[in-house]
Write an enzyme that holds these catalytic residues in place. Structure first.
Site, PDB file in Angstrom:
ATOM      1  N   GLY A 258      60.027  45.133  36.716  1.00 23.52           N
ATOM      2  CA  GLY A 258      59.381  43.996  36.062  1.00 23.52           C
ATOM      3  C   GLY A 258      59.416  42.699  36.848  1.00 23.52           C
ATOM      4  O   GLY A 258      58.792  41.716  36.431  1.00 23.52           O
ATOM      5  N   ALA A 259      60.114  42.674  37.983  1.00 18.07           N
ATOM      6  CA  ALA A 259      60.200  41.420  38.766  1.00 18.07           C
ATOM      7  C   ALA A 259      58.808  40.943  39.181  1.00 18.07           C
ATOM      8  O   ALA A 259      58.476  39.755  39.046  1.00 18.07           O
ATOM      9  CB  ALA A 259      61.089  41.605  39.992  1.00 18.07           C
ATOM     10  N   GLY A 260      58.006  41.875  39.658  1.00 15.95           N
ATOM     11  CA  GLY A 260      56.655  41.521  40.091  1.00 15.95           C
ATOM     12  C   GLY A 260      55.796  41.014  38.929  1.00 15.95           C
ATOM     13  O   GLY A 260      55.009  40.080  39.087  1.00 15.95           O
ATOM     14  N   ASP A 261      55.970  41.616  37.759  1.00  9.09           N
ATOM     15  CA  ASP A 261      55.190  41.209  36.589  1.00  9.09           C
ATOM     16  C   ASP A 261      55.635  39.824  36.101  1.00  9.09           C
ATOM     17  O   ASP A 261      54.804  39.007  35.687  1.00  9.09           O
ATOM     18  CB  ASP A 261      55.343  42.240  35.459  1.00  9.09           C
TER      19      ASP A 261
HETATM   20  P1  ADP Z   1      57.250  44.117  42.770  1.00  5.01           P
HETATM   21  O1  ADP Z   1      58.085  44.296  41.519  1.00  5.01           O
HETATM   22  O2  ADP Z   1      55.801  43.973  42.492  1.00  5.01           O
HETATM   23  O3  ADP Z   1      57.595  45.061  43.877  1.00  5.01           O
HETATM   24  P2  ADP Z   1      58.950  42.231  44.084  1.00  5.01           P
HETATM   25  O4  ADP Z   1      60.045  43.229  43.957  1.00  5.01           O
HETATM   26  O5  ADP Z   1      58.571  41.807  45.457  1.00  5.01           O
HETATM   27  O6  ADP Z   1      57.643  42.670  43.299  1.00  5.01           O
HETATM   28  O7  ADP Z   1      59.425  40.961  43.230  1.00  5.01           O
HETATM   29  C1  ADP Z   1      58.623  39.883  42.923  1.00  5.01           C
HETATM   30  C2  ADP Z   1      59.384  38.606  43.152  1.00  5.01           C
HETATM   31  O8  ADP Z   1      60.605  38.640  42.399  1.00  5.01           O
HETATM   32  C3  ADP Z   1      59.781  38.390  44.602  1.00  5.01           C
HETATM   33  O9  ADP Z   1      58.788  37.686  45.301  1.00  5.01           O
HETATM   34  C4  ADP Z   1      61.065  37.579  44.468  1.00  5.01           C
HETATM   35  O10 ADP Z   1      60.799  36.210  44.353  1.00  5.01           O
HETATM   36  C5  ADP Z   1      61.671  38.089  43.168  1.00  5.01           C
HETATM   37  N1  ADP Z   1      62.663  39.137  43.466  1.00  5.01           N
HETATM   38  C6  ADP Z   1      62.482  40.474  43.459  1.00  5.01           C
HETATM   39  N2  ADP Z   1      63.606  41.133  43.844  1.00  5.01           N
HETATM   40  C7  ADP Z   1      64.527  40.177  44.096  1.00  5.01           C
HETATM   41  C8  ADP Z   1      65.893  40.172  44.528  1.00  5.01           C
HETATM   42  N3  ADP Z   1      66.554  41.324  44.794  1.00  5.01           N
HETATM   43  N4  ADP Z   1      66.522  38.970  44.677  1.00  5.01           N
HETATM   44  C9  ADP Z   1      65.883  37.814  44.416  1.00  5.01           C
HETATM   45  N5  ADP Z   1      64.609  37.748  44.022  1.00  5.01           N
HETATM   46  C10 ADP Z   1      63.927  38.898  43.854  1.00  5.01           C
END
Ligand code: ADP
Length: 320
Positions: A258-261
């Site tokens: 869900g980080a990307g969302d």
């Molecule tokens: P997706 O879920 O689409 O693969 P990401 O994993 O790149 O997207 O995460 C989206 C954003 O969330 C990143 O650009 C970053 O800012 C934040 N994020 C993701 N993973 C981490 C992490 N391990 N530590 C800090 N920030 C994170």
């Protein structure tokens, strides 16, 4: 404009996440029934940050479908575009957490209700109210949802909406990699804002690391902003006039689902309030910093939707 509605279109399903790994069957390990589906996550992310949010999609007229609609409503998401399929079931994903932390998915999709939304079931009135219309790729894989998706995009665009696209590649769901690439690129041409991950960059371009020349070659005349997220390394941004990186926040991730969302929801919230922020590099970097903070917070808790922050959580992290 006072209109800042963000309409997300696409799939919503239930993830069955085992609550403990390595427990013997006799001990009866449980499953967490977690609401999932990238466009639905984005809709809730927007709402939790105080933005105006609506979701368009189809659910099964079963226990799970009604549970999902209730979750949207509890989170303040407008469900005027949510419909139920009388025959098909809500999509389910069964997740295996492997010892190395990787996840394996098995789907109930034969086909599931989310893939059966038809053009005639679209709430066009709602789509026409969108300041931003956001969508993914899974709804493009099969008919009739594919036609509904394309029609919704067209209606939103004609009504003056900003089109926002996160391909959210789930390769296993596509008949072939070639078809996935082809369909993603045909939708790409119409989007005004696109967010991809570094993995998707590699899938689309063949380049393992994100290089500016290739990223810039992905730009087109209608595309105002391309974002390439790099997990804990933050995010690269590209506009017609400038490009650069915004570093991530340092957190201890528990579950990155869900980080990307969360990132997309935060970004769209800010653009919906003032689309001109994209034209000024300093203001764009501020917005990406906010979105990075949302993504980072989401990694610190289990699940996608339960981990999505409200504005106060984000401001706390931004203040440091
Ligand atoms: P997706 O879920 O689409 O693969 P990401 O994993 O790149 O997207 O995460 C989206 C954003 O969330 C990143 O650009 C970053 O800012 C934040 N994020 C993701 N993973 C981490 C992490 N391990 N530590 C800090 N920030 C994170």
């Amino acid at each position: 404009s006072s209109n800042s509605l963000i309409v997300s279109f696409g799939e919503m399903l239930i993830d069955f996440v085992p609550t403990e790994s390595g427990v013997s069957l006799a001990e009866s390990p449980g499953f967490l029934k977690a609401p999932a589906g990238a466009p639905a996550n984005v809709a809730i992310a927007v709402s939790r940050l105080g933005g105006k949010s609506a979701f368009i999609g189809k659910l099964g007229d079963d226990e799970f479908g009604h549970m999902l609609k209730d979750i949207l409503i509890q989170n303040g998401v407008n469900c005027d575009g949510v419909v139920f399929d009388r025959a098909a079931r809500t999509a389910l994903a069964f997740i295996t957490l492997r010892p190395d932390g990787e996840r394996e998915f098995m789907f109930y999709r034969n086909p599931s209700a989310d893939m059966l939304l038809t053009e005639s079931e679209l709430n066009l009135e709602l789509i026409r109210k969108a300041k931003i219309f956001h969508y993914g790729s899974i709804s493009l894989i099969t008919e009739p949802c594919r036609s509904a998706h394309l029609r919704a995009m067209e209606v939103a665009k004609d009504a003056g909406a900003i089109l926002s696209y996160d391909p959210n590649l789930r390769l296993a769901l596509w008949p072939s990699a070639e078809e996935a690439r082809e369909q993603i690129m045909s939708i790409w041409e119409q989007a005004n804002v696109i967010k991809i991950s570094d993995n998707e960059f590699e899938f689309l371009t063949g380049h393992e690391t994100v290089d500016d020349e290739t990223a810039i070659s992905l730009m087109h005349s209608g595309l105002k902003l391309l974002l390439i997220t790099l997990g804990r390394h933050g995010c690269r941004y590209y506009t017609k006039h400038f490009h650069g990186t915004v570093e991530a926040f340092q957190v201890k991730p528990v579950d990155t689902t869900g980080a990307g969302d969360a990132f997309v929801g935060a970004l769209l919230c800010k653009i919906a309030k003032d689309e001109s922020i994209v034209e000024n590099e300093a203001s764009l970097k501020e917005v990406i910093r906010f979105a990075n903070a949302c993504g980072a917070i989401t990694t610190t808790k289990k699940g996608a939707i339960p981990a999505l922050p409200n504005e106060e959580d984000v401001l706390k992290l931004l203040r440091g």
